[in-house]
Design an enzyme around this catalytic site. Structure first.
Site, short mmCIF file in Angstrom:
data_model
loop_
_atom_site.label_atom_id
_atom_site.label_comp_id
_atom_site.label_asym_id
_atom_site.label_seq_id
_atom_site.Cartn_x
_atom_site.Cartn_y
_atom_site.Cartn_z
N GLY A 80 0.82 -1.20 0.00
CA GLY A 80 0.00 0.00 0.00
C GLY A 80 0.84 1.24 0.00
O GLY A 80 2.03 1.21 0.34
N ASP A 196 -10.51 10.51 7.64
CA ASP A 196 -10.36 9.99 6.26
C ASP A 196 -11.03 8.62 6.14
O ASP A 196 -10.48 7.69 5.56
CB ASP A 196 -8.88 9.90 5.89
N PRO A 199 -13.96 3.56 1.96
CA PRO A 199 -13.95 2.09 1.82
C PRO A 199 -12.57 1.47 1.91
O PRO A 199 -12.39 0.44 2.57
CB PRO A 199 -14.59 1.86 0.45
N ASN A 201 -10.11 2.29 3.59
CA ASN A 201 -9.58 2.32 4.94
C ASN A 201 -10.38 1.45 5.90
O ASN A 201 -10.17 1.49 7.11
CB ASN A 201 -9.52 3.75 5.48
#
Length: 1007
Positions: A80, A196, A199, A201
């Site tokens: 990521g 924040d 989806p 996260n």
């Protein structure tokens, strides 16, 4: 504090080219600073181009890669990357071996505020301990001094992708989302705002078959109550943090307003919206196409459409994909979301954070109430609120439009009135030149009347200032104000007042407010009757409309008497083929149907169809209406196949003549579904009901009585095909809509409250149902002494039935006993008999029998005779005047049509109690073939079982008892007396059948 050139350059370097200029406008404190940063960016761009043109390797980066080792962790692969950090899957070597996620600041991104944010995330995660939030295991720094931390490796996929891949239905999506709310609530309790939430996260994996939710990436989290790090953590003024599709309006406003937990509530609302519809409230393409300032304006100001409305705008192919991912059909998806889920989502998405849910837990609790079929705290955004928002954005245009509208209303009314009056006057003039003076007077009067009408309507429907009134002003409230103004403004003009009362009454009728319509139309009718006589055109017109309001308002007896007089007049005055005569026949047939005179209604409707065909032709709407009504009579008289053919033909023609959205077409579809269900074609019926409900929402609105009735009809279709959860949800939504409509009017009828309470019970929402029943009882008991109306008495009767459904036989019997004292109706005696029989109160039952025979022995109505006789025979071994009860049962055989079937049952029961078994069998066997309702059929089968047992036919007796049990099983659970889906008002007949069945079961098991 002023940011350095390097700070600003580091952020701008990572932004797309089109976002750099707006950012520099806001971030730079002077032209000199901006020029310096732009020079750095230019140098960087030229360097990039140079290396790309040479096709040479890039300058070496100080960055980790797979295979490197950081402390006791070996990097396995990059999994990521965010704006500031890179995430690796790593293997921890000691003290235990396990896979972890290691997040490290990107090379070149280790400016002061980035490091501060990074350390804030590390500290935030370390503060939290929740199964829904990724755990922090370790932290440190690389050899080059860039910080990293190690956290739980979360395997899975984003929550939206997970739900789509596994085709989670709406309920399972809500349950999963509730776990997200619980995790966010924990973070908020620790003083951490995520800022924040989106989806990507929120990761969902599987632990066996159980989904596990993990909220990740608190990289831009903010501490509310404490400092997370001793490094400076500064969010630049007028720089928002987060993902534009999911950030709250206050994050996009770039103002001095502090961000609090309600910002995360907004993001959760966006996520919930996407889980339900497959789309965010604002399209990503719309934000991408907008400039920086326009994007902020859209986020701050553009209201999200209701999720159910958004679904209706998606293309067919895409909506099929979305529905498949939710394990349902496209049309069904909108119905499941419409109502409470719309309200919950919109409350979370309120632009004004004061109107949102206060906490994630409050949002979670409301979803829990929804899933448990309990009332939710969210409510539909009022039209007043929506209007206020619109006015705030378009104040000048709204003001001008209101002025123009007022002038147009006045001008239109004046013009229409003058045209009508002028035309009438012209006709008179043509007939006789001697009427010229009368014509001039008529025109003057018409002009004055039109001016008064325009003034009156403008004043009535001019909405109060919302900022002053502070609440919603409904059409019904405007009409109520209008009816009150009539009493004062036209106190000395009774003819004109009656005219307006008639017109406003028709408007009430169209809105489904039948009692209000009746109140006004009765005043107009009696005024015209007393002033002009029963054959005046105004009297006849008002009488016709009043009769329809009576019929719709559950007063068929009143309607029938008026309609018989109207029909007799029109036949004599206008002739049998005149449209007025035909219409009067149609209306009278409706009333006959309602009071059980089905054969007479059928005969009238056959004549109506014959006359409309000759007068208007096969495709005329009046002919199609006659066909539709004849189908109803065919159905009720047992000719189901012919009724189905008529309904299919009517629908086919109405779709061409009236169009697919006309109310007549919608009613034709609803009627056809009845025939389809009777023929066992349940899936076809269900699809039609979905179609007609969707159109009804659009054409009539969600709060119209016909729309709510169609919701309940569709719920019945869902039950028939085994989709019980969807049925319960739809019944619940319909009940909520009725409740909202009720709460908008300060003087709602008790009848409406009864309907809502009954609907809540059928939807499984016992708590809401009980609370409303108690309120009904209190209000009826308080108002009854001052207003002993039928409405109050019917409300108490319904409350008694509700108590009986709960098994409180004696308190229910007390209610009905009180009602008998108020109005000695035979039907109430029968209700009381059923309750006393079920409670096995033999003394009370014997007293009731004597009282019923005394009250109805000489009644001219055969229904009274039938009921009084049945009361005596329900419970065995009771002492009363048997000869009188016997004679009443014989008299009741004179009842016609449908009521004759009940008289046959009564006669059979009477003969059985008297030991006349052959007579009993003859009447009961006729009863079984008479088309009796299921509750009557079950009672007849039970009594016939006992009759056959008494004549030695044990096998036949047991067979008939089993048939009775099967019939009862459709309404009652096996082990109790609680009816599953019996409408209010029919329950007492089922209770009588249940008592007779239990008596038969005891008799057949005796040695």
């Amino acid at each position: 504090m002023m940011d350095t050139h390097d700070d600003i350059f580091a952020v701008a370097r990572e932004l797309p080219q089109h976002e750099r200029a707006p950012y520099l406008d806001e971030a730079c404190d002077s032209p000199e600073q901006r020029a310096r940063v732009e020079a750095l960016l230019k140098d960087a761009n030229e360097a990039d181009a140079f290396f790309a043109g040479m096709d040479a390797p890039r300058a070496p980066e100080i960055a980790e890669k797979a295979g490197d080792t950081i402390g006791r962790y070996k990097l396995l692969q990059r999994i990521g990357e965010g704006g500031f950090g890179v995430v690796f899957m790593a293997e921890q070597r000691e003290p235990i071996i396990r896979r972890v996620a290691l997040k490290i600041i990107k090379a070149g991104m280790d400016t002061r505020d980035v490091i501060a944010r990074f350390e804030a995330e590390r500290q935030a995660l370390a503060m939290m301990e929740h199964p829904g939030i990724a755990k922090v295991f370790d932290a440190g720094a690389t050899a080059t001094g860039r910080p990293y931390f190690v956290m739980e490796l979360v395997r899975g996929m984003s929550i939206t992708t997970f739900c789509d891949v596994h085709e989670y239905d709406t309920r399972r999506r809500l349950e999963l989302f509730s776990e997200v709310c619980a995790a966010v609530q924990h973070a908020h309790q620790k003083g951490i705002i995520h800022r924040d939430l989106k989806p990507s996260n929120i990761i969902v994996g599987l632990d066996g078959d159980r989904p596990v939710v993990k909220v990740i990436d608190f990289g831009i989290a903010k501490a509310m109550q404490q400092q997370l790090t001793d490094k400076t953590l500064f969010t630049r003024f007028e720089q928002f943090i987060g993902t534009p599709l999911y950030i709250s309006p206050e994050q996009a406003s770039l103002s001095a307003i502090d961000i609090d937990t309600r910002s995360d509530i907004y993001s959760l609302g966006v996520l919930l919206y996407e889980l339900l519809t497959g789309k965010p409230p604002i399209e990503a393409s719309e934000l991408m196409a907008a400039g920086f300032d326009e994007m902020r304006r859209i986020i701050r100001e553009k209201e999200a459409p209701r999720p159910s409305t958004r679904l209706a705008t998606i293309e067919d192919e895409e909506i099929r994909t979305i529905a498949k991912a939710r394990h349902t059909q496209p049309k069904t998806l909108g119905f499941l979301i419409r109502g409470e889920l719309d309200w919950i989502v919109l409350k979370a998405l309120e632009k004004d954070r004061r109107r949102r849910y206060e906490t994630a837990n409050a949002l979670r609790e409301d979803l829990g109430r929804f899933l448990r079929n309990e009332p939710v705290s969210a409510a539909a955004p009022s039209r007043l609120y929506q209007m206020r928002k619109f006015v705030e954005r378009h104040r000048r245009g709204v003001t001008m439009a209101a002025l123009v509208a007022a002038v147009m209303v006045a001008a239109t009314v004046v013009s229409m009135r003058q045209a009508i009056r002028a035309k009438k006057a012209e006709d008179v003039a043509v007939a006789s030149l001697a009427n010229v003076a009368a014509e001039r007077d008529e025109k003057d009067r018409a002009r004055r009347e039109a001016e008064d009408v325009a003034k009156f309507l403008t004043e009535v429907f001019a909405s109060p200032d919302p900022t002053i009134s502070g609440r919603q002003v409904t059409v019904a409230e405007s009409l109520e104000r209008a009816s009150k103004k009539l009493e004062t403004d036209f106190a000395d003009q009774p003819d004109r007042r009656a005219h307006f009362q008639h017109a406003l009454g028709n408007t009430y009728n169209a809105l489904g407010l039948y009692q209000e319509a009746i109140d006004l139309q009765e005043k107009a009718y009696y005024h015209y009757l007393n002033r002009f006589g029963k054959e005046d055109e105004r009297t006849l017109s008002t009488a016709s409309d009043l009769a329809l309001s009576y019929a719709f308002g559950n007063k068929p007896g009143y309607a029938g008497r008026l309609q018989e007089e109207l029909l007799e007049f029109h036949r004599r005055h206008d002739g049998p083929d005149d449209p007025k005569t035909i219409a009067a026949m149609q209306h009278l047939a409706i009333s006959y149907d309602t009071v059980g005179r089905a054969t007479t209604a059928l005969e009238l409707r056959v004549e109506v169809l014959d006359r409309t065909l000759k007068r208007f032709g096969a495709d005329d709407p009046r002919t199609l209406s006659a066909m539709q009504n004849l189908a109803i009579s065919k159905d009720r008289n047992g000719d189901k196949e012919e009724a189905l053919k008529l309904r299919e033909e009517v629908l086919s023609k109405l779709q061409k003549v009236r169009g697919p959205e006309h109310p007549d077409t919608l009613r034709a579809i609803s009627n056809l579904t009845i025939s389809y269900d009777q023929a066992g074609r349940h899936e076809e019926s269900l699809k039609l009901r979905e179609q007609v409900l969707e159109t009804s929402h659009k054409v009539l609105g969600s709060e119209h009585p016909e729309t709510m009735l169609r919701m309940e009809n569709l719920a019945g279709s869902y039950e028939r095909v085994g989709r019980r959860d969807e049925a319960m949800r739809l019944r619940s939504n319909a009940a909520d809509l009725r409740r909202i409509a009720m709460e908008k009017s300060p003087e709602q009828s008790l009848r409406t409250m009864v309907e809502i309470a009954a609907a809540y019970g059928q939807a499984g929402r016992e708590g809401a149902s009980q609370a409303l029943w108690e309120a009904i009882g209190r209000r009826a008991e308080q108002e009854l002494p001052a207003k002993p109306t039928w409405e109050h008495q019917d409300a108490l009767l319904a409350r008694a039935e509700w108590r009986a459904r709960q098994g409180h036989w004696r308190t229910a019997a007390e209610d009905t006993s009180h009602l008998i004292d108020l109005s000695a109706q035979s039907i109430r005696f029968l209700h009381q008999a059923a309750l006393l029989s079920r409670a096995n109160d033999r003394e009370g039952y014997r007293n009731l029998c004597h009282k019923a025979l005394e009250a109805f022995a000489n009644s001219p109505y055969l229904l009274d005779a039938e009921r009084a006789s049945k009361i005596c025979w329900l419970m065995p071994g009771i002492d009363f005047d048997r000869n009188l009860a016997h004679s009443l049962s014989d008299r009741s055989l004179g009842l016609e049509d449908y009521s004759h079937s009940w008289a046959l049952l009564n006669k059979g029961l009477c003969a059985y109690r008297l030991g006349e078994f052959q007579v009993a069998a003859e009447h009961l066997e006729k009863c079984l073939t008479s088309g009796l309702a299921p509750e009557g059929m079950a009672a007849a089968q039970a009594v016939l079982a006992m009759t056959r047992q008494s004549t030695g036919g044990n096998a036949a007796a047991n067979e008939m008892l089993q048939a009775a049990g099967k019939t009862l099983g459709n309404a009652f659970a096996q082990a109790d007396d609680t009816p599953q889906q019996v409408p209010f008002g029919q329950w007492y007949d089922w209770l009588i059948a249940r008592c007779l069945y239990e008596e038969a079961a005891r008799e057949l098991t005796k040695p």
